[in-house]
Design a protein around this motif. Sequence first.
Motif, PDB file in Angstrom:
ATOM      1  N   HIS A 232      37.133  81.544  47.098  1.00  0.00           N
ATOM      2  CA  HIS A 232      37.847  80.619  46.211  1.00  0.00           C
ATOM      3  C   HIS A 232      39.086  81.305  45.651  1.00  0.00           C
ATOM      4  O   HIS A 232      39.087  82.518  45.478  1.00  0.00           O
ATOM      5  N   PRO A 233      40.197  80.621  45.441  1.00  0.00           N
ATOM      6  CA  PRO A 233      40.322  79.171  45.343  1.00  0.00           C
ATOM      7  C   PRO A 233      40.684  78.445  46.636  1.00  0.00           C
ATOM      8  O   PRO A 233      41.138  77.301  46.562  1.00  0.00           O
TER       9      PRO A 233
ATOM     10  N   GLY B 288      27.890  83.957  52.545  1.00  0.00           N
ATOM     11  CA  GLY B 288      28.281  82.572  52.743  1.00  0.00           C
ATOM     12  C   GLY B 288      28.910  81.960  51.505  1.00  0.00           C
ATOM     13  O   GLY B 288      29.468  82.657  50.650  1.00  0.00           O
ATOM     14  N   GLU B 289      28.785  80.643  51.402  1.00  0.00           N
ATOM     15  CA  GLU B 289      29.392  79.902  50.304  1.00  0.00           C
ATOM     16  C   GLU B 289      28.652  78.577  50.151  1.00  0.00           C
ATOM     17  O   GLU B 289      28.323  77.919  51.147  1.00  0.00           O
TER      18      GLU B 289
ATOM     19  N   VAL C  24      39.547  71.980  51.879  1.00  0.00           N
ATOM     20  CA  VAL C  24      40.485  73.085  51.655  1.00  0.00           C
ATOM     21  C   VAL C  24      39.863  74.409  52.095  1.00  0.00           C
ATOM     22  O   VAL C  24      40.576  75.318  52.545  1.00  0.00           O
ATOM     23  N   TYR C  25      38.553  74.526  51.974  1.00  0.00           N
ATOM     24  CA  TYR C  25      37.869  75.719  52.497  1.00  0.00           C
ATOM     25  C   TYR C  25      38.054  75.803  54.009  1.00  0.00           C
ATOM     26  O   TYR C  25      38.391  76.864  54.557  1.00  0.00           O
ATOM     27  N   ASP C  26      37.841  74.702  54.709  1.00  0.00           N
ATOM     28  CA  ASP C  26      37.987  74.698  56.164  1.00  0.00           C
ATOM     29  C   ASP C  26      39.401  75.071  56.583  1.00  0.00           C
ATOM     30  O   ASP C  26      39.611  75.720  57.617  1.00  0.00           O
TER      31      ASP C  26
ATOM     32  N   SER D   1      33.170  85.238  52.108  1.00  0.00           N
ATOM     33  CA  SER D   1      32.558  83.904  51.913  1.00  0.00           C
ATOM     34  C   SER D   1      32.594  83.043  53.171  1.00  0.00           C
ATOM     35  O   SER D   1      32.573  81.815  53.079  1.00  0.00           O
ATOM     36  N   LEU D   2      32.629  83.649  54.346  1.00  0.00           N
ATOM     37  CA  LEU D   2      32.731  82.885  55.592  1.00  0.00           C
ATOM     38  C   LEU D   2      31.349  82.444  56.061  1.00  0.00           C
ATOM     39  O   LEU D   2      30.515  83.251  56.465  1.00  0.00           O
ATOM     40  N   ARG D   3      31.124  81.139  56.042  1.00  0.00           N
ATOM     41  CA  ARG D   3      29.843  80.574  56.452  1.00  0.00           C
ATOM     42  C   ARG D   3      29.701  80.595  57.970  1.00  0.00           C
ATOM     43  O   ARG D   3      30.661  80.380  58.714  1.00  0.00           O
TER      44      ARG D   3
END
Length: 446
Positions: A210-211, A293-294, A256-258, A23-25
């Motif tokens: 996620h999460p 991606g995400e 939190v993703y970053d 999921s890495l953009r």
Amino acid sequence: MTDTKNSAPAEALDNIILLSADSLRFDRIGATRNGEPLTPRIDELAENSLEFQPGVAPGPSTRDTIPSMLTGKYPSEFDEYGLPAPGSEPLTIAEELSNRGFATAALSHNNFTSRRYNIDRGFDFFDDVSPEARKENNRGAWRLYVRNLIEDTPLMNLAGQANNLAMEYLGRSLYLRNEAAENITDRALEWMDGTNDKRFLWVHYMDTHHPYLSPKRIQKKFGRTYSKKHIKQLSQKTRSAQEQITDEDIPEMEYVYDCTVRYVDEQIGRIIDKLREDGELEHSMIVVTGDHGEGFGEFGKFGHADELWDTMIAVPLIVHHPDRPSTNVNGQAPLRLLRETIVDGSGLFDITEKGADYVYTEVPNYRDDIQGVRGQEYKLIARNDDQITTRLANVEEEIPIEEVPDMEYEQLEKELTRDFEPIQVAADVDQREFREDLAALGYLEE
């Protein structure tokens, strides 16, 4: 003496390291938050590498990308998810390199990268979430045992309801059991220490999925820390209660993703440091990428949905080769070419001037039936009888078909037409096992 400048990496180099993050953009590479870089170690590697703007995943999910990345085939060239029996065509990167004398290892805790789907083809060491690997490493095998006992009974429905409540009020999951990047990197480094042969290592990090959990020390770099409970509660909304997502939730989700992006970047740096310390960096090819991606609300989508917007398919694609050009390519490249690049020395190395003119993407026909072609300026997406066109700028925007130049539209339509003769996969996975894999990744509503 081997001509390393023109030979295939499989022939010329001692180490081929594939580092992928779930999921890495693409837009997180080289980005900052509160003045702090998200990917300092990847950025450092990219300065002496071939970097495409962007890489393009063959589809919007792990199930689309992994078989394609390992074999060079499109997702719809297989009749279901998974790979054919070991040793049969098409050979994977690991099989090709194993045949050339490489020791091979893979570590990934995404359920859809497990040996159940023959993703372990060609790997000597394969650390996944399978019952075999969990028993070998004492990683929650008891959970699988309990799940098998209650599957297809009323207790399983109760367990699903209990899991939703646990996520909502406690921030804990009965299903999700992915190891942190630090642990998986430790085992990758241990494998490298125990291997004296030429090496192919693939590490697939799940932390950016996620999460979006990361250590507090990482969160502190950006100025704010969140409890695991709060983070998991945010994540649960994207899985089963998207209508409850507020305008205040989205910046927290991205935050939190970053933090997980920075965490994975740190662990990738540890592997690069290991190669440097051992004097192996000048004999190594390193690839950094994502499998898809995400979404964070763009086009009304969160997570990774079956859509072909750039938020879902644009990923980093950085190729470090000690004797190949180091350049930032202002153009796209399909991740599908990775096998050809490593085994034949062509593929990505043939499009270093301006990238690929067109890249075909899809949600494969065994799951849905969506096709897309990404050009340099425009994208065409077809779903059943409907067509959507977008303009690729800093932010992708949907536009009327009439705004696409006629010749460009004709070429996009031409590139969209594909005839596949699907290869039968050998993975014998029943619906119960498939549901287990979805549940383990948090998709309890599917």
